[in-house]
Design an enzyme around this catalytic site. Structure first.
Site, PDB file in Angstrom:
ATOM      1  N   GLY A 157     -86.850  21.394 -39.615  1.00 42.42           N
ATOM      2  CA  GLY A 157     -85.849  20.364 -39.389  1.00 42.42           C
ATOM      3  C   GLY A 157     -85.798  20.353 -37.931  1.00 42.42           C
ATOM      4  N   ARG A 158     -84.630  19.944 -37.492  1.00 42.82           N
ATOM      5  CA  ARG A 158     -84.620  19.759 -36.062  1.00 42.82           C
ATOM      6  C   ARG A 158     -84.559  21.146 -35.346  1.00 42.82           C
ATOM      7  NH1 ARG A 158     -80.173  15.549 -37.250  1.00 42.82           N
ATOM      8  NH2 ARG A 158     -79.459  17.246 -38.383  1.00 42.82           N
ATOM      9  N   ILE A 159     -84.046  22.101 -36.098  1.00 47.77           N
ATOM     10  CA  ILE A 159     -83.766  23.564 -35.583  1.00 47.77           C
ATOM     11  C   ILE A 159     -84.980  24.092 -35.446  1.00 47.77           C
ATOM     12  CG2 ILE A 159     -82.588  25.683 -35.316  1.00 47.77           C
ATOM     13  CD1 ILE A 159     -80.169  24.303 -36.724  1.00 47.77           C
ATOM     14  N   ARG A 179     -90.127  20.641 -47.155  1.00 51.97           N
ATOM     15  CA  ARG A 179     -90.123  19.641 -48.006  1.00 51.97           C
ATOM     16  C   ARG A 179     -91.467  18.650 -47.844  1.00 51.97           C
ATOM     17  NH1 ARG A 179     -83.993  18.242 -48.891  1.00 51.97           N
ATOM     18  NH2 ARG A 179     -84.713  18.462 -46.445  1.00 51.97           N
ATOM     19  N   ARG A 239     -78.681  30.300 -43.765  1.00 47.93           N
ATOM     20  CA  ARG A 239     -77.715  30.802 -44.735  1.00 47.93           C
ATOM     21  C   ARG A 239     -78.025  31.808 -45.464  1.00 47.93           C
ATOM     22  NH1 ARG A 239     -75.251  27.873 -42.050  1.00 47.93           N
ATOM     23  NH2 ARG A 239     -73.693  26.152 -42.310  1.00 47.93           N
ATOM     24  N   GLU A 268     -69.794  36.292 -46.275  1.00 51.64           N
ATOM     25  CA  GLU A 268     -69.381  36.603 -44.665  1.00 51.64           C
ATOM     26  C   GLU A 268     -67.899  36.582 -44.751  1.00 51.64           C
ATOM     27  OE1 GLU A 268     -71.134  33.625 -42.449  1.00 51.64           O
ATOM     28  OE2 GLU A 268     -73.235  34.116 -42.970  1.00 51.64           O
ATOM     29  N   HIS A 287     -73.090  35.518 -37.491  1.00 48.72           N
ATOM     30  CA  HIS A 287     -73.307  34.174 -37.685  1.00 48.72           C
ATOM     31  C   HIS A 287     -72.804  33.448 -36.349  1.00 48.72           C
ATOM     32  CE1 HIS A 287     -72.832  30.715 -40.973  1.00 48.72           C
ATOM     33  NE2 HIS A 287     -73.374  30.078 -39.701  1.00 48.72           N
ATOM     34  N   ILE A 288     -73.731  33.737 -35.311  1.00 48.02           N
ATOM     35  CA  ILE A 288     -73.392  32.868 -34.012  1.00 48.02           C
ATOM     36  C   ILE A 288     -74.354  32.071 -33.459  1.00 48.02           C
ATOM     37  CG2 ILE A 288     -71.685  34.952 -33.246  1.00 48.02           C
ATOM     38  CD1 ILE A 288     -73.969  36.370 -31.732  1.00 48.02           C
ATOM     39  N   GLY A 289     -75.123  31.539 -34.318  1.00 44.61           N
ATOM     40  CA  GLY A 289     -76.237  30.680 -33.914  1.00 44.61           C
ATOM     41  C   GLY A 289     -75.948  29.629 -32.969  1.00 44.61           C
TER      42      GLY A 289
HETATM   43  C1  GLV Z   1     -73.724  26.882 -38.593  1.00 41.67           C
HETATM   44  O1  GLV Z   1     -74.171  27.553 -39.529  1.00 41.67           O
HETATM   45  C2  GLV Z   1     -73.904  25.586 -38.970  1.00 41.67           C
HETATM   46  O2  GLV Z   1     -74.268  24.873 -39.801  1.00 41.67           O
HETATM   47  O3  GLV Z   1     -73.531  24.774 -37.817  1.00 41.67           O
END
Ligand code: GLV
Length: 327
Positions: A157-159, A179, A239, A268, A287-289
């Site tokens: 996807g985008r990321i 997919r 996730r 978490e 969880h600091i993406g």
């Molecule tokens: C972080 O996990 C988000 O979904 O933005």
């Protein structure tokens, strides 16, 4: 006339709070470090027209049932697996999220985690601070090469694409599974499509970028891990529910794969006595993406604008369930 009520489950940056205060009466959970307790959430949503939430709150059917006046749930995140989208849609409740603006920041963190895990950056820091550094050593804290290695991105996807662009800068061979095929990414970046099993077997770095959903639940389990190389580094910034953590722990403990870098967990915050945290070949983050100052501020402002549009009955900037406007 009184303003509509918004429940804000975590205090946001000032810019966003300012926008919200102008148009709504706010209930704000003000703790610096803890999520809103369930009982407080269930109580406060009773009179609420909107909720401004985040990945840590479960906005499930029970919450929606407790909130008969709700028109909008706005999450400060791109992912929305913590929200019961079907029930919300049936009830005409719009769900807002913050896609796009966090793409590059999250790709940066993904790459930072990949590099930190491969080159044992956290190990090295601990080693120095613990006073273990007695001399230079030929094989001291040796890791895995990144430049020229093969990266397999699951979820283009985008990321995923933003991670692929970074990988291209490191002359990595680029594999992906998704997919659907992404011909433009194949052309632009030279990425090659693989089945999941092929990708797992061929990659030096397996990077999981798939969204959380019932379809992706534990998509990386014992069987998938058994296909990876012994030297493989596994990175997850998507996730935690996408991975069978027990199977991952076993494989890392027995060195059937080399290391893992994890920003997300099934539960978490992860318990400090979780077996994964006993392993040296695991780098963990909370969880600091998307957590750069600029990006989190922008996300908060978008989340505020989505919530305000929702309470006005207007279309949100970014809606997860545009079906609510078709009725
Ligand atoms: C972080 O996990 C988000 O979904 O933005």
């Amino acid at each position: 006339m009184s303003k509509p009520k918004l429940v804000v489950t975590r205090e946001l940056p000032e810019e966003a709070m300012h926008l919200l205060k102008e148009e709504a009466d706010l209930y704000v959970w003000e703790s610096e470090s803890e999520s809103i307790p369930r009982s407080v959430l269930l109580q406060e949503v009773q009179q609420a027209t909107g909720i401004v939430t985040n990945v840590a709150d479960s906005i499930d059917r029970e919450v929606l049932d407790a909130a008969p006046h709700l028109r909008v749930v706005s999450t400060m995140a791109v992912g929305f697996d913590n929200i019961d989208v079907n029930t919300a849609t049936q009830r005409g409740i719009a769900i807002g999220h913050t896609p796009g603006i966090l793409t590059e920041t999250t790709a940066d963190l993904t790459f930072a985690l990949l590099m930190a895990t491969a080159r044992r950056v956290v190990d090295g820091d601990r080693f120095v601070r613990n006073g273990e550094w007695k001399s230079w050593g030929p094989m001291l804290l040796t890791g895995q090469d990144i430049y020229g290695a093969t990266i397999g991105i699951i979820g283009m996807g985008r990321i995923g694409e933003a991670v692929a662009r970074r990988a291209a800068g490191f002359a990595m061979k680029l594999l992906y599974h998704n997919r659907s095929r992404r011909p433009e990414v194949e052309q632009k970046l030279g990425a090659e499509y693989r089945s999941l099993d092929e990708l797992l077997a061929e990659s030096d770095y397996v990077v999981l970028m798939a969204p959380g959903s019932p379809d992706t639940y534990r998509m990386i389990g014992a069987r998938e891990i058994s296909l990876m190389k012994r030297s493989a580094v596994f990175i997850n910034t998507s996730r935690g529910t996408n991975v069978d953590e027990q199977a991952l722990y076993q494989a890392l403990k027995e060195k059937r794969i080399w290391a893992a870098g994890l920003d997300v967990f099934e539960q978490e915050p992860i318990r400090t006595d979780h077996p994964l945290l006993s392993l040296d070949n695991v780098v963990v983050l909370p969880h600091i993406g998307s957590a750069s100052i600029a990006t989190r501020t922008r996300m908060a402002v978008i989340a505020a604008k989505n919530a305000l549009a929702g309470i006005r009955g207007e279309r949100l900037l970014h809606t997860v369930n545009p079906e609510v406007y078709e009725a």
